[in-house]
Motif scaffolding. Structure first.
Motif, PDB file in Angstrom:
ATOM      1  N   ARG A   1       3.017  49.059  35.620  1.00  0.00           N
ATOM      2  CA  ARG A   1       2.571  50.391  35.233  1.00  0.00           C
ATOM      3  C   ARG A   1       3.783  51.195  34.798  1.00  0.00           C
ATOM      4  NH1 ARG A   1      -0.790  55.172  38.482  1.00  0.00           N
ATOM      5  NH2 ARG A   1      -0.921  56.535  36.651  1.00  0.00           N
TER       6      ARG A   1
ATOM      7  N   ARG B   1       5.531  54.778  33.483  1.00  0.00           N
ATOM      8  CA  ARG B   1       5.389  56.229  33.559  1.00  0.00           C
ATOM      9  C   ARG B   1       6.498  56.875  32.740  1.00  0.00           C
ATOM     10  NH1 ARG B   1       4.009  54.620  38.886  1.00  0.00           N
ATOM     11  NH2 ARG B   1       2.017  55.421  39.611  1.00  0.00           N
TER      12      ARG B   1
ATOM     13  N   ASP C   1       2.731  57.766  31.095  1.00  0.00           N
ATOM     14  CA  ASP C   1       1.752  56.970  30.348  1.00  0.00           C
ATOM     15  C   ASP C   1       0.724  57.943  29.778  1.00  0.00           C
ATOM     16  OD1 ASP C   1       0.384  54.795  29.356  1.00  0.00           O
ATOM     17  OD2 ASP C   1      -0.511  54.219  31.259  1.00  0.00           O
TER      18      ASP C   1
ATOM     19  N   THR D   1       1.659  46.336  28.674  1.00  0.00           N
ATOM     20  CA  THR D   1       0.861  46.585  29.870  1.00  0.00           C
ATOM     21  C   THR D   1      -0.464  45.837  29.805  1.00  0.00           C
ATOM     22  OG1 THR D   1       1.876  48.766  30.142  1.00  0.00           O
ATOM     23  CG2 THR D   1      -0.217  48.393  31.263  1.00  0.00           C
TER      24      THR D   1
ATOM     25  N   ASN E   1      -1.433  43.027  32.560  1.00  0.00           N
ATOM     26  CA  ASN E   1      -2.487  43.424  33.497  1.00  0.00           C
ATOM     27  C   ASN E   1      -3.852  42.812  33.211  1.00  0.00           C
ATOM     28  OD1 ASN E   1      -0.509  45.003  34.609  1.00  0.00           O
ATOM     29  ND2 ASN E   1      -1.470  46.954  34.159  1.00  0.00           N
TER      30      ASN E   1
ATOM     31  N   SER F   1      -7.972  48.357  39.758  1.00  0.00           N
ATOM     32  CA  SER F   1      -7.632  49.688  40.239  1.00  0.00           C
ATOM     33  C   SER F   1      -8.818  50.618  40.006  1.00  0.00           C
ATOM     34  CB  SER F   1      -6.411  50.228  39.485  1.00  0.00           C
ATOM     35  OG  SER F   1      -6.218  51.608  39.738  1.00  0.00           O
TER      36      SER F   1
ATOM     37  N   ALA G   1      -2.821  58.212  31.904  1.00  0.00           N
ATOM     38  CA  ALA G   1      -2.628  56.821  32.347  1.00  0.00           C
ATOM     39  C   ALA G   1      -3.235  55.835  31.360  1.00  0.00           C
ATOM     40  CB  ALA G   1      -3.203  56.626  33.748  1.00  0.00           C
TER      41      ALA G   1
ATOM     42  N   TYR H   1      -2.374  51.873  31.575  1.00  0.00           N
ATOM     43  CA  TYR H   1      -2.830  51.324  32.852  1.00  0.00           C
ATOM     44  C   TYR H   1      -4.353  51.341  32.941  1.00  0.00           C
ATOM     45  CZ  TYR H   1      -2.502  50.134  37.798  1.00  0.00           C
ATOM     46  OH  TYR H   1      -2.607  49.493  39.018  1.00  0.00           O
TER      47      TYR H   1
ATOM     48  N   LYS I   1      -6.707  47.885  33.013  1.00  0.00           N
ATOM     49  CA  LYS I   1      -7.532  47.553  34.170  1.00  0.00           C
ATOM     50  C   LYS I   1      -9.019  47.542  33.819  1.00  0.00           C
ATOM     51  CE  LYS I   1      -4.226  46.944  37.167  1.00  0.00           C
ATOM     52  NZ  LYS I   1      -3.939  45.597  37.709  1.00  0.00           N
TER      53      LYS I   1
END
Length: 228
Positions: A85, A87, A89, A102, A106, A134, A147, A150, A154
């Motif tokens: 992850r 940041r 983001d 990412t 992921n 997540s 985000a 991420y 996910k």
């Protein structure tokens, strides 16, 4: 039980190794830099030969194939834990190259590892695949935005898990997307409310009781079914 854990050198992955060893499992831990995985090395010395550390870069196809070729069957539980992850983001200054990286680590990587290990999973005659997702991957639960990389990665992992639940059921392989919660790790930060030991204990407890009627589902470490 033979367990495979990716991203096992720190945080949730490392604690998964600890708790699986404590309950008597044989563990194959995949890490990008085995020589720097000092905490894993100390666990190896006390594992009575039940912990095996392998070099694994989940974002590299060749590395995954070598890893899969080195693993004896069967594999009863595969935990695709490796993740990143970045940041910040946020929308402002969005880095598309980092977003793609990412997504690769992921989402695509978990599917890549699962496919590579299908012969070992099939040999178990009732294996489980746990993809560490997540709450931020829930579209329903997105109440504050941001985000981007991420969240997108996910959400994609959740969709892959949903499809795996359908496609692997005839092989006796069950697949689940699992949220560990906001955990106090290097990634989660010191303000996270959940201790890594609590999260991992919950994840393993929930995984043990999930069955065929749950395959393809999205659950948290307390056993609650989450919204997509």
């Amino acid at each position: 039980m033979n367990v495979v854990i990716t991203g096992a050198s720190r945080g949730i992955g490392l604690e998964l190794v600890r708790q699986c060893l404590a309950r008597g499992d044989v563990v194959h831990a995949g890490v990008r830099a085995p020589r720097r995985a000092t905490e894993l090395a100390s666990l190896v010395r006390g594992s009575s030969g039940r912990l095996h550390v392998h070099m694994l870069d989940v974002a590299d196809e060749a590395s995954v194939q070598v890893f899969a070729g080195a693993l004896p069957g069967p594999v009863h539980l595969l935990i695709n834990n490796a993740g990143v992850r970045s940041r910040p983001d946020a929308l402002a200054g969005l880095d598309s190259e980092d977003l793609i990286r990412t997504f690769q680590v992921n989402a695509v990587a978990a599917l890549r590892v699962t496919v590579a290990l299908l012969p070992q999973l099939r040999a178990a005659g009732g294996a489980k695949v746990a993809n560490l997702s997540s709450n931020l991957g829930s579209i329903t639960d997105n109440s504050w935005g941001g985000a981007y990389g991420y969240r997108m990665s996910k959400a994609a992992l959740n969709m892959a898990t949903r499809s795996l639940g359908h496609d692997l059921k005839e092989d006796g392989i069950l697949a689940f997307a699992m949220s560990p919660g906001w955990v106090r790790t290097d990634m989660g930060g010191s303000e996270a409310p959940t201790a890594v030991e609590v999260s991992v204990t919950g994840l393993l407890t929930v995984l043990a009781r999930l069955g065929g009627e749950d395959t393809g589902g999205f659950f948290d470490f307390e056993g609650h079914r989450l919204s997509w």
